[in-house]
Write an enzyme that holds these catalytic residues in place. Sequence first.
Site, mmCIF file in Angstrom:
data_model
loop_
_atom_site.group_PDB
_atom_site.id
_atom_site.type_symbol
_atom_site.label_atom_id
_atom_site.label_comp_id
_atom_site.label_asym_id
_atom_site.label_seq_id
_atom_site.Cartn_x
_atom_site.Cartn_y
_atom_site.Cartn_z
ATOM 1 N N GLN A 1 -12.569 -11.079 30.341
ATOM 2 C CA GLN A 1 -11.569 -10.111 29.917
ATOM 3 C C GLN A 1 -11.880 -9.531 28.542
ATOM 4 O O GLN A 1 -11.119 -8.694 28.044
ATOM 5 C CB GLN A 1 -10.187 -10.785 29.904
ATOM 6 C CG GLN A 1 -9.735 -11.235 31.272
ATOM 7 C CD GLN A 1 -8.487 -12.104 31.223
ATOM 8 O OE1 GLN A 1 -7.905 -12.333 30.169
ATOM 9 N NE2 GLN A 1 -8.077 -12.614 32.382
ATOM 10 N N HIS B 1 -8.263 -14.137 28.073
ATOM 11 C CA HIS B 1 -7.161 -13.977 27.121
ATOM 12 C C HIS B 1 -7.615 -13.639 25.696
ATOM 13 O O HIS B 1 -7.308 -14.347 24.744
ATOM 14 C CB HIS B 1 -6.288 -15.243 27.121
ATOM 15 C CG HIS B 1 -5.781 -15.617 28.470
ATOM 16 N ND1 HIS B 1 -5.063 -16.773 28.720
ATOM 17 C CD2 HIS B 1 -5.871 -14.978 29.683
ATOM 18 C CE1 HIS B 1 -4.756 -16.843 30.012
ATOM 19 N NE2 HIS B 1 -5.239 -15.762 30.606
ATOM 20 N N GLU C 1 6.079 -11.332 30.433
ATOM 21 C CA GLU C 1 7.253 -11.178 29.581
ATOM 22 C C GLU C 1 7.211 -9.900 28.748
ATOM 23 O O GLU C 1 6.138 -9.424 28.382
ATOM 24 C CB GLU C 1 7.357 -12.352 28.593
ATOM 25 C CG GLU C 1 7.577 -13.689 29.229
ATOM 26 C CD GLU C 1 7.695 -14.812 28.205
ATOM 27 O OE1 GLU C 1 7.936 -15.956 28.630
ATOM 28 O OE2 GLU C 1 7.552 -14.551 26.980
ATOM 29 N N TYR D 1 7.542 -17.944 20.733
ATOM 30 C CA TYR D 1 7.888 -17.368 22.034
ATOM 31 C C TYR D 1 7.579 -18.310 23.206
ATOM 32 O O TYR D 1 7.683 -17.908 24.350
ATOM 33 C CB TYR D 1 7.239 -15.995 22.172
ATOM 34 C CG TYR D 1 7.919 -15.031 21.220
ATOM 35 C CD1 TYR D 1 9.025 -14.286 21.612
ATOM 36 C CD2 TYR D 1 7.529 -14.948 19.881
ATOM 37 C CE1 TYR D 1 9.704 -13.464 20.728
ATOM 38 C CE2 TYR D 1 8.199 -14.130 18.986
ATOM 39 C CZ TYR D 1 9.281 -13.389 19.415
ATOM 40 O OH TYR D 1 9.968 -12.599 18.519
ATOM 41 N N TYR E 1 -1.474 -20.974 38.933
ATOM 42 C CA TYR E 1 -1.959 -20.093 39.992
ATOM 43 C C TYR E 1 -2.030 -20.794 41.344
ATOM 44 O O TYR E 1 -1.949 -20.152 42.389
ATOM 45 C CB TYR E 1 -3.328 -19.519 39.609
ATOM 46 C CG TYR E 1 -3.261 -18.562 38.444
ATOM 47 C CD1 TYR E 1 -2.680 -17.307 38.571
ATOM 48 C CD2 TYR E 1 -3.769 -18.928 37.201
ATOM 49 C CE1 TYR E 1 -2.606 -16.428 37.508
ATOM 50 C CE2 TYR E 1 -3.708 -18.052 36.121
ATOM 51 C CZ TYR E 1 -3.124 -16.811 36.278
ATOM 52 O OH TYR E 1 -3.046 -15.942 35.213
#
Length: 376
Positions: A92, A156, A250, A260, A271
Amino acid sequence: MKMKQTTLFLALLLVTCLSCAQQIESEIKAESPTSINYTTEIVVPGINIPWGLAFLPDGSMLITEKSGELIHFKNGIKTNIEGVPEIYVRGQGGFMDVELHPDYNNNGWIYFSYASAEGEGEGGNTAIMRAKLKNNTLTEKQLLYKAGPNTTKGQHFGSRIEFDNEGYLYFSIGERGEGSLNAQDITRDGGKIYRLHDDGSIPEDNPFVNVPNAKKAIYSYGNRNPQGLVKNPYTGEIWEHEHGPKGGDEINIIEKGKNYGWQVISYGINYDGTPFTDITEKEGMEQPLFYWVPSIAPSGMTFVTSDKYPDWKGNLLVGSLKFSYLERLVIENNKVTKREKLLEGMGRVRNVRQGPDGYIYAGIEGKGIVKIIPKN
């Protein structure tokens, strides 16, 4: 025997409570519009993953291609900009966001987020750089922040960039697939929203500047993989969205020093369908403004303020990578009251921005930059 029955009852009660909590948000389903009151035009074709998009004062565009290119699109011509930093492309990670300084007309600073192999350890991590554009080349490059340590994991990286009304620079970095290890530890990078001055220096009132060994640039923590970051033009607040796992994406309003919750609390599961936490709330941890079940894999986010879309004004637009549409969320008193699917079937929506001309532009993987044109 009674102990086993009690344990079984509590487990069933927990599953029921989690299902009810998820159902509350799931009842607001994304709907296809009954009539489509817009057309689309591909204004910049031929871009594989248009991660970031910024508009220069002359209306031309700067577009980041995840694989490592910075494209200047002007008068129908795409020009590859020279002098781009070395990009670490893995999973990513790659060339991510681009954002102009709020006073760009006077100072010329352009900000980038990208995966970089610089620093300690094998692999890479997210970096923030600023530079100026001169004769199709980046000049005066300054590395403002580099997360560490590097890792060869491909998950991420984040990462979006935004400025607030006071000129502070915010950026997001994902927890690099390390869950609570990074997201809940303020001495480690990752799973955070950061705040700097525009020159990369640390604001004296950042929440953890006086905490020993803390990363002084941290503004909030407990964030999983934020790929949406935008200033609410009506309130000045910084809004963020982040990928959950299976369920539990979110939307959060980012506040100074707040936690958070990832991976201690979540509305998602692993998953493979197994739980990783049995709680959705905990004292000292923030609840999201909204969460998605199932996950839409959100990327890119903007508020509509343009008079060109009277029915959408004040709404929030979020790209869905998983379901290949642009989601329009109607928000009233910080509650989502309606979800609508736009651009269905065009491809994975990586980014969305409102241009200086008032039109909405979406970055769609495999196509490029698409303009949404309202019907009269």
